[in-house]
Design a protein around this motif. Structure first.
Motif, mmCIF file in Angstrom:
data_model
loop_
_atom_site.group_PDB
_atom_site.id
_atom_site.type_symbol
_atom_site.label_atom_id
_atom_site.label_comp_id
_atom_site.label_asym_id
_atom_site.label_seq_id
_atom_site.Cartn_x
_atom_site.Cartn_y
_atom_site.Cartn_z
ATOM 1 N N PRO A 1 12.593 -14.016 4.282
ATOM 2 C CA PRO A 1 11.663 -12.600 4.195
ATOM 3 C C PRO A 1 11.020 -12.773 3.170
ATOM 4 C CG PRO A 1 13.255 -11.902 5.288
ATOM 5 C CD PRO A 1 14.363 -13.999 5.402
ATOM 6 N N ARG A 2 12.089 -13.087 2.453
ATOM 7 C CA ARG A 2 11.882 -13.661 0.923
ATOM 8 C C ARG A 2 11.486 -14.641 0.354
ATOM 9 N NH1 ARG A 2 17.071 -11.436 -2.215
ATOM 10 N NH2 ARG A 2 15.605 -10.480 -3.623
ATOM 11 N N CYS A 3 11.589 -15.700 0.940
ATOM 12 C CA CYS A 3 11.327 -17.334 0.767
ATOM 13 C C CYS A 3 9.608 -17.681 0.364
ATOM 14 C CB CYS A 3 11.626 -17.991 1.455
ATOM 15 S SG CYS A 3 12.060 -19.902 0.549
ATOM 16 N N PRO A 4 9.430 -17.995 -0.923
ATOM 17 C CA PRO A 4 7.657 -18.092 -1.236
ATOM 18 C C PRO A 4 7.924 -19.021 -0.715
ATOM 19 C CG PRO A 4 9.126 -18.248 -3.496
ATOM 20 C CD PRO A 4 10.093 -18.315 -1.876
ATOM 21 N N LYS A 5 8.430 -19.760 0.181
ATOM 22 C CA LYS A 5 7.796 -21.290 1.203
ATOM 23 C C LYS A 5 8.378 -21.397 2.136
ATOM 24 C CE LYS A 5 8.721 -24.016 -3.640
ATOM 25 N NZ LYS A 5 9.841 -25.149 -4.124
ATOM 26 N N ALA A 6 8.370 -20.287 2.538
ATOM 27 C CA ALA A 6 9.057 -19.685 4.245
ATOM 28 C C ALA A 6 7.848 -20.404 5.086
ATOM 29 C CB ALA A 6 9.674 -18.229 4.868
ATOM 30 N N GLN A 7 8.695 -21.299 5.887
ATOM 31 C CA GLN A 7 7.160 -21.321 6.969
ATOM 32 C C GLN A 7 8.010 -20.584 8.493
ATOM 33 O OE1 GLN A 7 7.251 -25.872 7.989
ATOM 34 N NE2 GLN A 7 8.892 -25.769 5.614
ATOM 35 N N GLN A 8 7.400 -20.900 9.850
ATOM 36 C CA GLN A 8 7.668 -20.477 10.945
ATOM 37 C C GLN A 8 9.032 -20.722 11.626
ATOM 38 O OE1 GLN A 8 4.975 -20.347 13.832
ATOM 39 N NE2 GLN A 8 3.026 -19.465 12.521
ATOM 40 N N ILE A 9 8.793 -22.265 11.207
ATOM 41 C CA ILE A 9 10.804 -22.430 11.052
ATOM 42 C C ILE A 9 11.686 -21.685 11.320
ATOM 43 C CG2 ILE A 9 10.710 -24.447 10.473
ATOM 44 C CD1 ILE A 9 11.508 -25.893 12.740
ATOM 45 N N CYS A 10 11.578 -21.754 9.642
ATOM 46 C CA CYS A 10 12.724 -21.242 9.016
ATOM 47 C C CYS A 10 13.025 -19.772 9.203
ATOM 48 C CB CYS A 10 11.971 -20.394 7.924
ATOM 49 S SG CYS A 10 11.675 -22.550 6.712
ATOM 50 N N ALA A 11 12.389 -18.772 10.512
ATOM 51 C CA ALA A 11 13.104 -17.323 10.741
ATOM 52 C C ALA A 11 14.023 -18.077 12.164
ATOM 53 C CB ALA A 11 12.052 -16.978 11.491
ATOM 54 N N VAL A 12 14.110 -19.614 12.627
ATOM 55 C CA VAL A 12 14.450 -19.751 14.303
ATOM 56 C C VAL A 12 15.304 -20.556 13.845
ATOM 57 C CG1 VAL A 12 14.411 -20.728 15.957
ATOM 58 C CG2 VAL A 12 11.862 -19.718 14.781
ATOM 59 N N VAL A 13 15.219 -21.821 12.458
ATOM 60 C CA VAL A 13 16.890 -22.699 12.731
ATOM 61 C C VAL A 13 17.184 -22.492 11.256
ATOM 62 C CG1 VAL A 13 17.742 -24.567 12.468
ATOM 63 C CG2 VAL A 13 15.194 -24.105 13.545
ATOM 64 N N THR A 14 18.972 -21.628 11.485
ATOM 65 C CA THR A 14 19.983 -21.999 10.940
ATOM 66 C C THR A 14 19.564 -23.264 9.279
ATOM 67 O OG1 THR A 14 20.698 -19.881 11.948
ATOM 68 C CG2 THR A 14 21.708 -21.361 9.355
ATOM 69 N N PRO A 15 19.603 -23.821 8.571
ATOM 70 C CA PRO A 15 19.649 -24.766 7.957
ATOM 71 C C PRO A 15 20.969 -25.029 7.801
ATOM 72 C CG PRO A 15 18.434 -23.325 6.712
ATOM 73 C CD PRO A 15 18.837 -22.618 7.532
ATOM 74 N N PRO A 16 21.843 -26.056 7.724
ATOM 75 C CA PRO A 16 22.966 -26.444 7.189
ATOM 76 C C PRO A 16 22.529 -27.108 5.482
ATOM 77 C CG PRO A 16 21.644 -28.363 8.034
ATOM 78 C CD PRO A 16 21.276 -27.546 8.073
ATOM 79 N N LEU A 17 24.501 -26.900 5.400
ATOM 80 C CA LEU A 17 24.706 -26.747 3.933
ATOM 81 C C LEU A 17 24.652 -28.869 3.972
ATOM 82 C CD1 LEU A 17 25.365 -26.079 1.168
ATOM 83 C CD2 LEU A 17 27.221 -26.909 1.301
ATOM 84 N N MET A 18 23.143 -29.554 3.446
ATOM 85 C CA MET A 18 23.863 -31.139 3.134
ATOM 86 C C MET A 18 23.131 -32.061 1.867
ATOM 87 S SD MET A 18 20.625 -31.562 6.897
ATOM 88 C CE MET A 18 20.957 -33.571 6.832
ATOM 89 N N ASP A 19 23.996 -32.507 2.324
ATOM 90 C CA ASP A 19 24.006 -33.636 0.643
ATOM 91 C C ASP A 19 22.565 -34.288 0.012
ATOM 92 O OD1 ASP A 19 25.451 -34.373 -1.633
ATOM 93 O OD2 ASP A 19 25.725 -36.329 -0.552
ATOM 94 N N GLN A 20 22.036 -33.875 -1.369
ATOM 95 C CA GLN A 20 21.241 -34.688 -1.495
ATOM 96 C C GLN A 20 21.597 -35.494 -2.882
ATOM 97 O OE1 GLN A 20 18.381 -33.433 -0.289
ATOM 98 N NE2 GLN A 20 19.481 -32.444 0.924
#
Length: 329
Positions: free
Chosen positions: A292-311
């Motif tokens: 809700p506060r993210c300037p880069k949010a997409q529609q999918i962000c409201a549905v999918v919980t992102p996992p903590l992934m190695d970069q």
């Protein structure tokens, strides 16, 4: 590779909201900490940063056994602290100490400094009188205070000196891990650097590990080897201190750094303004909690919980920007 001292695995702490006095009915759940994992190596400082209400202090209370875990595990030197016997738990409490934000409220005004430092030693070890006096004198000397000050009361000291006393109390039991909960935020700016340098000198001398909880990014960067960024009960990014400062990946981390004071007046930064306030942990947003506060949010962000992934570079981030998830067409 450094030996792991403390390891948190999918740690969760929920507080249940009830209605009624006699026949209580659960009306909601405050998800204060919601499935976080991290570890702290021997001799390392792990910084935990985030806005107020994100779950930092609750995490500290779980490690200090001031609150009981809802689910997940915390291991100390390979042992699950939930399985410790009464005697082993007493030893654990001695090995894991804390320094709190406001030294005036954490030090009893009715006790002399020597009594304050001696109290946890008496409770846990009950040494002889002469030995106890020596422990108190040594602890005061380590933090830069003369042992003769043991007969004074807390109100007779400055704020910086009182925080030194709080550190001395934590050191008296020869701990392996100290939880630092906003250790310098209540102090004058001129004193903060002194206390931070003192804590680093003590860490190097005694090979201590620190869990540093703070909202001041400058303090966290200066003292931490690794940093975890918390938002609404979850870790959204972890990395080595310098890597996180040079290359923040999560939009929330970028916003925190953009809002922080620059290290130099000529430093150029991208202006990032986070809209709104942190949502309630009683009713967190679905999907990515930051969307809700993210300037880069997409529609999918409201549905999918992102996992903590190695970069790479020991850098993990929980953001769909860095995954294979695609915006639905």
């Amino acid at each position: 590779m450094p030996e792991v001292l403390l390891k948190a695995e999918n740690v969760t702490k929920h507080f249940y909201v009830t209605k009624g006095i006699i026949f209580q009915k659960r009306t909601g759940t405050v998800r204060a900490v919601d499935g976080i994992s991290f570890d702290i190596a021997k001799g390392e400082t792990f910084g935990l940063v985030g806005e107020s209400g994100c779950g930092k202090t609750t995490t500290a209370k779980l490690i200090l056994q001031l609150e009981q875990i809802t689910s997940g595990n915390i291991f100390f030197e390979g042992n699950n602290i939930a399985d410790l016997s009464k005697q082993d738990l007493k030893k654990y409490r001695g090995r894991v100490q804390a320094v709190f934000q406001d030294p005036m409220s954490s030090l009893s005004p009715r006790m002399k400094v020597g009594q304050i430092i001696a109290e946890p030693v008496v409770v846990n070890e009950n040494p002889e009188r002469n030995q106890l006096k020596q422990i108190v004198a040594t602890a005061l000397d380590v933090v830069g205070l003369h042992p003769s000050l043991a007969n004074n009361y807390p109100h007779e000291f400055s704020g910086g000196q009182r925080q030194r006393i709080a550190v001395a109390r934590a050191l008296a039991l020869n701990p392996s891990l100290i939880v630092l909960d906003e250790p310098v935020s209540a102090l004058d700016v001129s004193i903060r650097a002194q206390i931070m340098n003192l804590l680093q000198d003590i860490q190097e001398k005694f090979q201590l590990s620190y869990l540093l909880i703070a909202h001041d990014l400058a303090v966290v960067k200066h003292m931490s080897n690794r940093i975890g960024v918390m938002y609404l009960g979850s870790l959204v990014e972890t990395a080595d201190s310098e890597e996180l400062y040079q290359n923040p990946l999560h939009p929330y981390t970028e916003g925190l750094y953009a809002a922080a004071m620059p290290s130099h007046p000529d430093e150029q930064r991208e202006e990032i303004v986070l809209k709104g306030e942190v949502p309630s942990a009683l009713n967190p947003p679905t999907g990515c909690r930051f969307h809700p506060r993210c300037p880069k949010a997409q529609q999918i962000c409201a549905v999918v919980t992102p996992p903590l992934m190695d970069q790479g570079n020991n850098h993990q981030v929980a953001c769909l920007i860095y995954t294979d998830f695609k915006e639905p067409s």
